[in-house]
Write a protein that holds these residues in place. Structure first.
Motif, PDB file in Angstrom:
ATOM      1  N   ASP A  25      -3.518 -10.167  -7.001  1.00  0.00           N
ATOM      2  CA  ASP A  25      -3.288 -11.572  -6.678  1.00  0.00           C
ATOM      3  C   ASP A  25      -1.811 -11.896  -6.915  1.00  0.00           C
ATOM      4  N   ASN A  26      -0.972 -11.579  -5.932  1.00  0.00           N
ATOM      5  CA  ASN A  26       0.477 -11.774  -6.038  1.00  0.00           C
ATOM      6  C   ASN A  26       1.036 -11.070  -7.272  1.00  0.00           C
ATOM      7  N   GLU A  27       0.803  -9.775  -7.311  1.00  0.00           N
ATOM      8  CA  GLU A  27       1.251  -8.983  -8.457  1.00  0.00           C
ATOM      9  C   GLU A  27       1.440  -7.525  -8.052  1.00  0.00           C
ATOM     10  N   SER A  28       2.008  -6.772  -8.975  1.00  0.00           N
ATOM     11  CA  SER A  28       2.259  -5.349  -8.752  1.00  0.00           C
ATOM     12  C   SER A  28       1.636  -4.540  -9.879  1.00  0.00           C
ATOM     13  N   VAL A  29       1.092  -3.374  -9.514  1.00  0.00           N
ATOM     14  CA  VAL A  29       0.594  -2.432 -10.523  1.00  0.00           C
ATOM     15  C   VAL A  29       1.280  -1.089 -10.304  1.00  0.00           C
ATOM     16  N   TRP A  30       1.348  -0.311 -11.362  1.00  0.00           N
ATOM     17  CA  TRP A  30       1.994   0.994 -11.325  1.00  0.00           C
ATOM     18  C   TRP A  30       0.919   2.070 -11.271  1.00  0.00           C
ATOM     19  N   LEU A  31       0.902   2.848 -10.185  1.00  0.00           N
ATOM     20  CA  LEU A  31      -0.089   3.911 -10.008  1.00  0.00           C
ATOM     21  C   LEU A  31       0.533   5.256 -10.324  1.00  0.00           C
ATOM     22  N   THR A  32      -0.181   6.070 -11.081  1.00  0.00           N
ATOM     23  CA  THR A  32       0.295   7.419 -11.389  1.00  0.00           C
ATOM     24  C   THR A  32      -0.783   8.433 -11.034  1.00  0.00           C
ATOM     25  N   PHE A  33      -0.339   9.682 -10.897  1.00  0.00           N
ATOM     26  CA  PHE A  33      -1.236  10.780 -10.565  1.00  0.00           C
ATOM     27  C   PHE A  33      -0.948  11.928 -11.526  1.00  0.00           C
ATOM     28  N   GLU A  34      -2.008  12.640 -11.902  1.00  0.00           N
ATOM     29  CA  GLU A  34      -1.885  13.679 -12.932  1.00  0.00           C
ATOM     30  C   GLU A  34      -0.861  14.744 -12.570  1.00  0.00           C
ATOM     31  N   ASP A  35      -0.805  15.143 -11.310  1.00  0.00           N
ATOM     32  CA  ASP A  35       0.054  16.244 -10.905  1.00  0.00           C
ATOM     33  C   ASP A  35       1.350  15.764 -10.254  1.00  0.00           C
ATOM     34  N   SER A  36       1.750  14.523 -10.521  1.00  0.00           N
ATOM     35  CA  SER A  36       2.969  13.980  -9.929  1.00  0.00           C
ATOM     36  C   SER A  36       3.868  13.397 -11.021  1.00  0.00           C
ATOM     37  N   ASP A  37       5.163  13.634 -10.877  1.00  0.00           N
ATOM     38  CA  ASP A  37       6.104  13.086 -11.862  1.00  0.00           C
ATOM     39  C   ASP A  37       6.686  11.755 -11.414  1.00  0.00           C
ATOM     40  N   ILE A  38       6.138  11.198 -10.353  1.00  0.00           N
ATOM     41  CA  ILE A  38       6.596   9.899  -9.870  1.00  0.00           C
ATOM     42  C   ILE A  38       5.381   9.089  -9.442  1.00  0.00           C
ATOM     43  N   GLY A  39       5.496   7.764  -9.540  1.00  0.00           N
ATOM     44  CA  GLY A  39       4.356   6.907  -9.234  1.00  0.00           C
ATOM     45  C   GLY A  39       4.613   5.979  -8.071  1.00  0.00           C
ATOM     46  N   ILE A  40       3.717   5.018  -7.929  1.00  0.00           N
ATOM     47  CA  ILE A  40       3.760   4.067  -6.823  1.00  0.00           C
ATOM     48  C   ILE A  40       3.708   2.646  -7.379  1.00  0.00           C
ATOM     49  N   HIS A  41       4.654   1.813  -6.939  1.00  0.00           N
ATOM     50  CA  HIS A  41       4.550   0.371  -7.167  1.00  0.00           C
ATOM     51  C   HIS A  41       3.647  -0.180  -6.066  1.00  0.00           C
ATOM     52  N   LEU A  42       2.418  -0.539  -6.417  1.00  0.00           N
ATOM     53  CA  LEU A  42       1.495  -1.124  -5.449  1.00  0.00           C
ATOM     54  C   LEU A  42       1.534  -2.636  -5.609  1.00  0.00           C
ATOM     55  N   ILE A  43       1.981  -3.305  -4.553  1.00  0.00           N
ATOM     56  CA  ILE A  43       2.159  -4.752  -4.575  1.00  0.00           C
ATOM     57  C   ILE A  43       1.094  -5.391  -3.698  1.00  0.00           C
ATOM     58  N   GLY A  44       0.490  -6.467  -4.185  1.00  0.00           N
ATOM     59  CA  GLY A  44      -0.526  -7.159  -3.403  1.00  0.00           C
ATOM     60  C   GLY A  44      -0.243  -8.636  -3.285  1.00  0.00           C
ATOM     61  N   LEU A  45      -0.160  -9.130  -2.037  1.00  0.00           N
ATOM     62  CA  LEU A  45       0.018 -10.561  -1.794  1.00  0.00           C
ATOM     63  C   LEU A  45      -1.320 -11.187  -1.446  1.00  0.00           C
ATOM     64  N   SER A  46      -1.538 -12.377  -1.966  1.00  0.00           N
ATOM     65  CA  SER A  46      -2.786 -13.095  -1.703  1.00  0.00           C
ATOM     66  C   SER A  46      -2.440 -14.552  -1.456  1.00  0.00           C
ATOM     67  N   GLU A  47      -2.025 -14.856  -0.218  1.00  0.00           N
ATOM     68  CA  GLU A  47      -1.540 -16.199   0.084  1.00  0.00           C
ATOM     69  C   GLU A  47      -2.091 -16.715   1.404  1.00  0.00           C
ATOM     70  N   GLU A  48      -2.223 -18.029   1.489  1.00  0.00           N
ATOM     71  CA  GLU A  48      -2.592 -18.671   2.736  1.00  0.00           C
ATOM     72  C   GLU A  48      -1.448 -18.538   3.739  1.00  0.00           C
ATOM     73  N   MET A  49      -1.785 -18.451   5.014  1.00  0.00           N
ATOM     74  CA  MET A  49      -0.766 -18.328   6.042  1.00  0.00           C
ATOM     75  C   MET A  49       0.227 -19.480   5.985  1.00  0.00           C
ATOM     76  N   SER A  50      -0.238 -20.676   5.718  1.00  0.00           N
ATOM     77  CA  SER A  50       0.638 -21.846   5.729  1.00  0.00           C
ATOM     78  C   SER A  50       1.673 -21.783   4.622  1.00  0.00           C
ATOM     79  N   SER A  51       1.318 -21.193   3.477  1.00  0.00           N
ATOM     80  CA  SER A  51       2.273 -21.144   2.370  1.00  0.00           C
ATOM     81  C   SER A  51       3.277 -20.011   2.540  1.00  0.00           C
ATOM     82  N   ILE A  52       2.792 -18.860   3.000  1.00  0.00           N
ATOM     83  CA  ILE A  52       3.693 -17.717   3.104  1.00  0.00           C
ATOM     84  C   ILE A  52       4.702 -17.903   4.233  1.00  0.00           C
ATOM     85  N   SER A  53       4.305 -18.631   5.287  1.00  0.00           N
ATOM     86  CA  SER A  53       5.209 -18.814   6.405  1.00  0.00           C
ATOM     87  C   SER A  53       6.393 -19.687   6.035  1.00  0.00           C
ATOM     88  N   MET A  54       6.272 -20.432   4.944  1.00  0.00           N
ATOM     89  CA  MET A  54       7.345 -21.322   4.531  1.00  0.00           C
ATOM     90  C   MET A  54       8.326 -20.649   3.574  1.00  0.00           C
TER      91      MET A  54
END
Length: 282
Positions: free
Chosen positions: A139-168
């Motif tokens: 809900d308009n936030e980011s989480v850090w994903l990691t994997f056991e066999d990887s030395d680098i992760g993923i910033h997973l960002i999720g937006l949860s907004e109404e079209m009217s608000s995001i367009s502005m």
């Protein structure tokens, strides 16, 4: 004789429409990564969107989708919004619980809401259901994903907004805080509306490497050599209808739009089967 021909034509049309609306397809994309992200090579993401659960759903389609995702065996499952179309019936919440509980058993599952989810008067009940079955709602936030066999992760960002608000907003990611602990990492954005892509890239420090969107249903009707017919918010012959989009200004930032799994107010898909998107990093 004519009656037989008419019956045959009707049977063929019925079979075609059933195939178009109940038999999914898998669209596979390979996404090349810079050398710095080499340890993410061969990781697989399944991206699905727009189930639009109603009281009555095609259990045949849903069961086949779950079997297909299990066969892919992804590291992560991402959902791009519009879980429900209406929630006046308790069955819709039950469909949500059943579907996402199965997904979370296959792989960690992350969800953003779409416009139909956000305007639901049972959103809290739906949110509690997702949490109970082990799904993470972004809900308009980011989480850090990691994997056991990887030395680098993923910033997973999720937006949860109404079209009217995001367009502005000039900068749609202004409220997103990326982890300072992890300066380096692949950035993936889950955002329901693909047409606001330039607002997702406004902050150069947060430009997503990969943007995953739904909402369009592929234009619902796909015309040969033309593309999607109509998308609310974009109109007829929309530019952002389905598939992968690149940009010369941002060559390392790609947009993938899912055609979705369900239907919105228009009840039929034509030349536009329900879709599972499979992404593999290379």
């Amino acid at each position: 004789m004519y009656e037989i021909l008419i019956i045959l034509v009707l049977l063929l049309l019925g079979g075609y429409f059933y195939w178009q609306n109940h038999i999914h397809k898998v669209t596979s994309y390979t996404v090349s990564l810079p050398k710095d992200y080499a340890s993410l090579k061969d990781k697989k993401i399944v991206f699905i969107s727009d189930t639009h659960f109603r009281k009555n759903i095609s259990h045949f389609l849903i069961d086949r989708v779950l079997l297909e995702i299990e066969k892919v065996n992804p590291e992560v499952i991402l959902f791009g919004g519009d879980i429900v179309h209406e929630v006046s019936h308790d069955q819709v919440i039950e469909h949500t619980k059943d579907f996402f509980s199965q997904l979370s058993k296959i792989a960690p599952t992350y969800v953003v809401y779409g416009n139909h989810d956000l305007k639901s008067d049972r959103k809290k009940e739906m949110t509690d259901t997702l949490k109970r079955v082990g799904v993470t709602l972004l809900d308009n936030e980011s989480v850090w994903l990691t994997f056991e066999d990887s030395d680098i992760g993923i910033h997973l960002i999720g937006l949860s907004e109404e079209m009217s608000s995001i367009s502005m907003k000039q900068d749609a990611l202004s409220q997103i805080n990326l982890s300072n602990e992890h300066k380096k990492g692949l950035k993936i954005l889950l955002a329901h509306y693909p047409q606001f892509i330039e607002k997702y890239r406004k902050d150069e420090t947060k430009i997503p490497d990969l943007i995953l969107s739904g909402d369009t249903h592929g234009g619902q009707v796909i015309l040969p050599f033309v593309g999607g017919l109509y998308v609310p918010g974009q109109g007829f012959n929309p530019y952002y209808d389905f598939g992968i989009f690149t940009n010369e200004t941002y060559p390392s930032s790609r947009l993938i739009i899912s055609r979705g799994l369900g239907n919105s107010s228009f009840p039929l898909r034509i030349n536009n089967r329900p879709e599972i998107v499979m992404i593999k990093f290379i």
